[in-house]
Write a protein that holds these residues in place. Structure first.
Motif, PDB file in Angstrom:
ATOM      1  N   ILE A 149       0.857  -1.098  -0.194  1.00 19.11           N
ATOM      2  CA  ILE A 149      -0.028   0.007   0.021  1.00 19.11           C
ATOM      3  C   ILE A 149       0.864   1.155   0.041  1.00 19.11           C
ATOM      4  O   ILE A 149       0.379   2.248  -0.601  1.00 19.11           O
ATOM      5  CB  ILE A 149      -1.131  -0.248   1.178  1.00 19.11           C
ATOM      6  CG1 ILE A 149      -2.136  -1.004   0.964  1.00 19.11           C
ATOM      7  CG2 ILE A 149      -1.604   1.327   1.365  1.00 19.11           C
ATOM      8  CD1 ILE A 149      -2.902  -1.325   2.001  1.00 19.11           C
ATOM      9  N   GLY A 150       2.062   1.118   0.738  1.00 13.45           N
ATOM     10  CA  GLY A 150       3.018   2.512   0.744  1.00 13.45           C
ATOM     11  C   GLY A 150       3.338   2.676  -0.637  1.00 13.45           C
ATOM     12  O   GLY A 150       3.536   3.780  -1.064  1.00 13.45           O
ATOM     13  N   LEU A 155       2.037   1.840  -3.673  1.00 11.30           N
ATOM     14  CA  LEU A 155       1.040   2.414  -4.299  1.00 11.30           C
ATOM     15  C   LEU A 155       0.805   3.864  -4.114  1.00 11.30           C
ATOM     16  O   LEU A 155       0.681   4.655  -5.078  1.00 11.30           O
ATOM     17  CB  LEU A 155       0.000   1.595  -4.315  1.00 11.30           C
ATOM     18  CG  LEU A 155      -0.107  -0.054  -4.756  1.00 11.30           C
ATOM     19  CD1 LEU A 155      -1.452  -0.719  -4.286  1.00 11.30           C
ATOM     20  CD2 LEU A 155       0.107   0.075  -6.200  1.00 11.30           C
ATOM     21  N   ILE A 156       0.683   4.078  -2.644  1.00  9.42           N
ATOM     22  CA  ILE A 156       0.574   5.518  -2.446  1.00  9.42           C
ATOM     23  C   ILE A 156       1.616   6.517  -3.303  1.00  9.42           C
ATOM     24  O   ILE A 156       1.360   7.634  -3.528  1.00  9.42           O
ATOM     25  CB  ILE A 156       0.569   5.731  -0.936  1.00  9.42           C
ATOM     26  CG1 ILE A 156      -0.678   5.066  -0.400  1.00  9.42           C
ATOM     27  CG2 ILE A 156       0.545   7.307  -0.577  1.00  9.42           C
ATOM     28  CD1 ILE A 156      -0.928   5.254   1.085  1.00  9.42           C
ATOM     29  N   ARG A 157       2.996   5.946  -2.921  1.00 10.21           N
ATOM     30  CA  ARG A 157       3.981   6.889  -3.630  1.00 10.21           C
ATOM     31  C   ARG A 157       3.639   7.074  -5.167  1.00 10.21           C
ATOM     32  O   ARG A 157       3.944   8.077  -5.549  1.00 10.21           O
ATOM     33  CB  ARG A 157       5.528   6.134  -3.388  1.00 10.21           C
ATOM     34  CG  ARG A 157       5.820   6.190  -1.852  1.00 10.21           C
ATOM     35  CD  ARG A 157       7.104   5.486  -1.531  1.00 10.21           C
ATOM     36  NE  ARG A 157       7.383   5.575  -0.341  1.00 10.21           N
ATOM     37  CZ  ARG A 157       8.416   6.308   0.211  1.00 10.21           C
ATOM     38  NH1 ARG A 157       9.047   7.138  -0.370  1.00 10.21           N
ATOM     39  NH2 ARG A 157       8.685   6.201   1.536  1.00 10.21           N
ATOM     40  N   LEU A 165       1.132   7.042  -6.692  1.00 16.10           N
ATOM     41  CA  LEU A 165      -0.322   7.953  -6.878  1.00 16.10           C
ATOM     42  C   LEU A 165       0.081   9.164  -6.517  1.00 16.10           C
ATOM     43  O   LEU A 165      -0.389  10.204  -7.217  1.00 16.10           O
ATOM     44  CB  LEU A 165      -1.357   7.417  -5.920  1.00 16.10           C
ATOM     45  CG  LEU A 165      -1.951   6.194  -6.112  1.00 16.10           C
ATOM     46  CD1 LEU A 165      -3.082   5.638  -5.344  1.00 16.10           C
ATOM     47  CD2 LEU A 165      -2.598   6.145  -7.690  1.00 16.10           C
ATOM     48  N   VAL A 166       0.988   9.644  -5.502  1.00 19.13           N
ATOM     49  CA  VAL A 166       1.414  11.015  -5.172  1.00 19.13           C
ATOM     50  C   VAL A 166       2.225  11.431  -6.405  1.00 19.13           C
ATOM     51  O   VAL A 166       2.193  12.675  -6.859  1.00 19.13           O
ATOM     52  CB  VAL A 166       2.007  10.914  -4.185  1.00 19.13           C
ATOM     53  CG1 VAL A 166       2.909  12.381  -3.743  1.00 19.13           C
ATOM     54  CG2 VAL A 166       1.141  10.828  -2.809  1.00 19.13           C
ATOM     55  N   GLN A 218      -0.071  12.692  -9.271  1.00 19.03           N
ATOM     56  CA  GLN A 218      -0.728  13.560  -9.011  1.00 19.03           C
ATOM     57  C   GLN A 218      -0.102  14.732  -8.993  1.00 19.03           C
ATOM     58  O   GLN A 218      -0.381  15.817  -9.512  1.00 19.03           O
ATOM     59  CB  GLN A 218      -1.368  13.648  -7.690  1.00 19.03           C
ATOM     60  CG  GLN A 218      -2.666  12.711  -7.540  1.00 19.03           C
ATOM     61  CD  GLN A 218      -3.285  12.536  -6.412  1.00 19.03           C
ATOM     62  OE1 GLN A 218      -2.869  13.179  -5.347  1.00 19.03           O
ATOM     63  NE2 GLN A 218      -4.240  11.839  -5.845  1.00 19.03           N
TER      64      GLN A 218
END
Length: 62
Positions: free
Chosen positions: A42-43, A45-47, A49-50, A53
């Protein structure tokens, strides 16, 4: 640590007292590793996504 320090692992299991507590410890460690692995995924994936963006907002704002 457990694989390299076999005597330490034996001391831990001896102090637990019984088969049920050993199984509880083994299942706790396995569950904790699985949850930790999911959190690492999850970490990552968040990186991504950031990054996506930020790339989008930097391109749109210019």
């Amino acid at each position: 640590m457990f694989f390299t320090e076999r005597k330490y692992l034996d001391q831990i299991f001896d102090s637990l007292g019984g088969f049920a507590s050993e199984m509880l410890l083994i299942h706790y460690v396995a569950f904790t590793h699985m949850v930790g692995g999911v959190m690492i995924v999850i970490g990552f994936l968040i990186r991504w996504l950031v990054w996506a963006q930020l790339h989008y907002y930097l391109c749109v704002s210019n």
